[in-house]
Write an enzyme that holds these catalytic residues in place. Structure first.
Site, PDB file in Angstrom:
ATOM      1  N   TYR A   1      -1.619  -0.409  10.903  1.00 55.69           N
ATOM      2  CA  TYR A   1      -1.845  -1.182   9.664  1.00 55.69           C
ATOM      3  C   TYR A   1      -0.662  -0.994   8.720  1.00 55.69           C
ATOM      4  O   TYR A   1      -0.086  -1.964   8.206  1.00 55.69           O
ATOM      5  CB  TYR A   1      -3.156  -0.724   8.999  1.00 55.69           C
TER       6      TYR A   1
ATOM      7  N   LYS B   1       2.139  -3.641   7.173  1.00 57.70           N
ATOM      8  CA  LYS B   1       2.371  -3.863   5.740  1.00 57.70           C
ATOM      9  C   LYS B   1       3.842  -3.584   5.382  1.00 57.70           C
ATOM     10  O   LYS B   1       4.430  -4.281   4.550  1.00 57.70           O
ATOM     11  CB  LYS B   1       1.447  -2.976   4.903  1.00 57.70           C
TER      12      LYS B   1
ATOM     13  N   THR C   1       0.821  -1.202   0.000  1.00 64.44           N
ATOM     14  CA  THR C   1       0.000   0.000   0.000  1.00 64.44           C
ATOM     15  C   THR C   1       0.863   1.263   0.000  1.00 64.44           C
ATOM     16  O   THR C   1       1.996   1.246   0.514  1.00 64.44           O
ATOM     17  CB  THR C   1      -0.906  -0.009   1.257  1.00 64.44           C
ATOM     18  N   ASP C   2       0.302   2.358  -0.517  1.00 61.86           N
ATOM     19  CA  ASP C   2       0.993   3.655  -0.459  1.00 61.86           C
ATOM     20  C   ASP C   2       1.219   4.104   0.984  1.00 61.86           C
ATOM     21  O   ASP C   2       2.075   4.950   1.256  1.00 61.86           O
ATOM     22  CB  ASP C   2       0.197   4.715  -1.232  1.00 61.86           C
ATOM     23  N   GLU C   3       0.437   3.529   1.923  1.00 62.37           N
ATOM     24  CA  GLU C   3       0.532   3.987   3.313  1.00 62.37           C
ATOM     25  C   GLU C   3       1.870   3.653   3.955  1.00 62.37           C
ATOM     26  O   GLU C   3       2.218   4.195   5.005  1.00 62.37           O
ATOM     27  CB  GLU C   3      -0.614   3.397   4.150  1.00 62.37           C
TER      28      GLU C   3
HETATM   29  N1  LIG Z   1      -8.465  -1.499  -0.448  1.00 60.28           N
HETATM   30  C1  LIG Z   1      -7.474  -0.648  -0.626  1.00 60.28           C
HETATM   31  O1  LIG Z   1      -7.678   0.575  -0.742  1.00 60.28           O
HETATM   32  C2  LIG Z   1      -6.049  -1.155  -0.715  1.00 60.28           C
HETATM   33  C3  LIG Z   1      -5.049  -0.276  -1.172  1.00 60.28           C
HETATM   34  C4  LIG Z   1      -3.728  -0.750  -1.270  1.00 60.28           C
HETATM   35  C5  LIG Z   1      -3.433  -2.048  -0.909  1.00 60.28           C
HETATM   36  N2  LIG Z   1      -4.425  -2.868  -0.436  1.00 60.28           N
HETATM   37  C6  LIG Z   1      -4.056  -4.237  -0.050  1.00 60.28           C
HETATM   38  O2  LIG Z   1      -4.822  -5.117  -0.862  1.00 60.28           O
HETATM   39  C7  LIG Z   1      -5.119  -6.304  -0.131  1.00 60.28           C
HETATM   40  C8  LIG Z   1      -6.609  -6.581  -0.162  1.00 60.28           C
HETATM   41  O3  LIG Z   1      -7.286  -5.496   0.476  1.00 60.28           O
HETATM   42  P1  LIG Z   1      -8.879  -5.430   0.523  1.00 60.28           P
HETATM   43  O4  LIG Z   1      -9.242  -4.012   0.513  1.00 60.28           O
HETATM   44  O5  LIG Z   1      -9.452  -6.351  -0.472  1.00 60.28           O
HETATM   45  O6  LIG Z   1      -9.149  -5.996   1.988  1.00 60.28           O
HETATM   46  P2  LIG Z   1     -10.375  -6.885   2.521  1.00 60.28           P
HETATM   47  O7  LIG Z   1     -10.343  -6.683   4.001  1.00 60.28           O
HETATM   48  O8  LIG Z   1     -11.617  -6.591   1.762  1.00 60.28           O
HETATM   49  O9  LIG Z   1      -9.960  -8.374   2.163  1.00 60.28           O
HETATM   50  C9  LIG Z   1      -8.902  -9.033   2.824  1.00 60.28           C
HETATM   51  C10 LIG Z   1      -9.208 -10.523   2.826  1.00 60.28           C
HETATM   52  O10 LIG Z   1      -8.100 -11.183   3.440  1.00 60.28           O
HETATM   53  C11 LIG Z   1      -8.617 -12.228   4.249  1.00 60.28           C
HETATM   54  N3  LIG Z   1      -7.655 -12.560   5.308  1.00 60.28           N
HETATM   55  C12 LIG Z   1      -7.198 -11.757   6.307  1.00 60.28           C
HETATM   56  N4  LIG Z   1      -6.343 -12.436   7.078  1.00 60.28           N
HETATM   57  C13 LIG Z   1      -6.250 -13.688   6.555  1.00 60.28           C
HETATM   58  C14 LIG Z   1      -5.547 -14.859   6.919  1.00 60.28           C
HETATM   59  N5  LIG Z   1      -4.742 -14.897   8.002  1.00 60.28           N
HETATM   60  N6  LIG Z   1      -5.694 -15.965   6.162  1.00 60.28           N
HETATM   61  C15 LIG Z   1      -6.502 -15.961   5.075  1.00 60.28           C
HETATM   62  N7  LIG Z   1      -7.224 -14.904   4.695  1.00 60.28           N
HETATM   63  C16 LIG Z   1      -7.090 -13.769   5.430  1.00 60.28           C
HETATM   64  C17 LIG Z   1      -9.904 -11.655   4.840  1.00 60.28           C
HETATM   65  O11 LIG Z   1     -10.763 -12.701   5.280  1.00 60.28           O
HETATM   66  C18 LIG Z   1     -10.458 -10.876   3.647  1.00 60.28           C
HETATM   67  O12 LIG Z   1     -11.342 -11.670   2.879  1.00 60.28           O
HETATM   68  C19 LIG Z   1      -4.550  -6.097   1.275  1.00 60.28           C
HETATM   69  O13 LIG Z   1      -3.295  -6.717   1.336  1.00 60.28           O
HETATM   70  C20 LIG Z   1      -4.401  -4.588   1.389  1.00 60.28           C
HETATM   71  O14 LIG Z   1      -3.365  -4.248   2.285  1.00 60.28           O
HETATM   72  C21 LIG Z   1      -5.720  -2.457  -0.346  1.00 60.28           C
END
Ligand SMILES: NC(=O)c1ccc[n+]([C@@H]2O[C@H](COP(=O)([O-])OP(=O)(O)OC[C@H]3O[C@@H](n4cnc5c(N)ncnc54)[C@H](O)[C@@H]3O)[C@@H](O)[C@H]2O)c1
Length: 342
Positions: A148, A152, A124-126
């Protein structure tokens, strides 16, 4: 590419990745691993599972023996599983360490044990921390300011370490704020939309001046396909959104499309213990591979609002305790570790 493992695939971003991989790589066999946490819905994977290409394994990525056996013969790991909500990380940090750090390490270990061809890590950008005017380059120092982001950033250190120590081919993506259908309504855009649809008041963190860049999930899936097909192993790629808005501007946009004034829709709430002002990124490396973001928040909002109006039942109890997110019923009340009330 024969076998792909996508982690976190019942959540928001990776369920779209599962759909996208089915259409882009019709011959690939896809294993989705998800522990089915509060943000997951099996329905998110309905189309992917229906294609016959995808198998869902409901398990934690922290289970190393299981990950070792699941990654046998896998060419590509797309690692998206994570605890993903900043506010939750202030309330209760330990699940973030478990899933985001220990889970990533277990998956990396299983990947080297099985000679996986590429490990794509969604970061993530964070991880940069925030800055008003500075545009972050992918080789800038990591300086996360919330738990968070710190988890990451720690995960990224292990990805880097496994790439150097064990020659695991890796790519890291650092995306701006992703938005689109299926996002759990705790994050800014879906929470605002659901509050507007349900006549609730949205609580703004502080004065709403924090700026964020918004990347549509369709554009992000395109970026991931570009990275797995053309990305250079060992590299980090920033993934920018097509537009940038302050939180207050997003409130205005959602209000305009739902017929509510800013005053009707939102009120000032407590700020986070720390809230980064902005995450601007330079993405020349990814743009040079031929990808660019196309969809703006403003253009996508009407369709997104319609999607949440049709799917509110996925997230909220029907009648009696309608103010409570279905997945949060019975959850123990916790406080920010800093002692601030939530
Ligand atoms: N949504 C955003 O704006 C964004 C931006 C940049 C990066 N990301 C990254 O993208 C990825 C997905 O984000 P998202 O928004 O879809 O999040 P989300 O919370 O919607 O989905 C995350 C999924 O991971 C699963 N999970 C968590 N811990 C787990 C474990 N120990 N074993 C198996 N499954 C597990 C959860 O059950 C969930 O279904 C993350 O890594 C996040 O850091 C998200």
């Amino acid at each position: 590419m024969q076998r792909v493992c996508i982690t976190g695939g019942a959540g928001f971003v990776a369920s779209h990745l599962a759909d996208s991989f089915c259409s882009q790589f019709p011959l690939a066999e896809i294993i989705v691993v998800d522990k089915i946490g509060y943000a997951s819905r099996r329905d998110h994977l309905a189309a992917a599972l229906g294609s016959g290409q995808v198998r869902l394994i409901e398990a934690s990525i922290c289970d190393l023996p299981l990950m070792r056996s699941l990654l046998k013969g896998v060419d590509l790991v797309v690692h998206a599983a994570a605890e993903s909500h900043v506010d939750n990380s202030y309330r209760n940090v330990l699940p973030f360490l478990e899933s985001n750090i220990a889970g990533t390490v277990a998956l990396l270990q299983a990947a080297i044990d099985n000679n996986v061809g590429l490990f794509l890590h969604l970061s993530t950008d964070e991880v940069y921390g925030g800055a008003d005017d500075h545009l972050f380059l992918d080789n800038d120092a990591l300086a996360p300011t919330n738990p968070y982001a710190a988890s990451k950033a720690s995960a990224e250190m292990f990805v880097h370490c496994y790439s150097k120590s064990y020659m695991l081919p890796t790519i890291i993506s650092r995306a701006n704020n992703i938005f689109g259908p299926r996002q759990y309504p705790e994050k800014l855009v879906p929470k605002l939309i659901c509050d507007a649809l349900r006549g609730e008041k949205f609580k703004i963190h502080g004065n709403g001046s924090a700026r964020r860049s918004f990347l549509h999930v369709r554009d992000f899936c395109g970026a991931v396909v570009t990275l797995v097909t053309k990305g250079e192993h060992g590299q980090v790629y920033n993934v920018p959104g097509a537009c940038e808005h302050s939180v207050m501007e997003v409130v205005e946009l959602v209000g305009r499309h739902t017929g509510r004034s800013c005053e009707q829709l939102a009120e000032r709430g407590l700020d986070r213990p720390f809230n980064d002002s902005r995450y601007g990124v330079v993405a020349d490396k990814l743009l040079a591979l031929g990808w660019h973001p196309e969809s703006t928040l403003e253009a996508e909002l009407p369709g997104l609002i319609d999607w949440y109006a049709e799917n509110l039942h996925l997230y909220f109890d029907a009648v009696s305790d309608g103010a409570v997110l279905a997945a949060e019923r019975g959850r123990p009340t916790t406080k920010y570790v800093t002692g601030l009330p939530r």
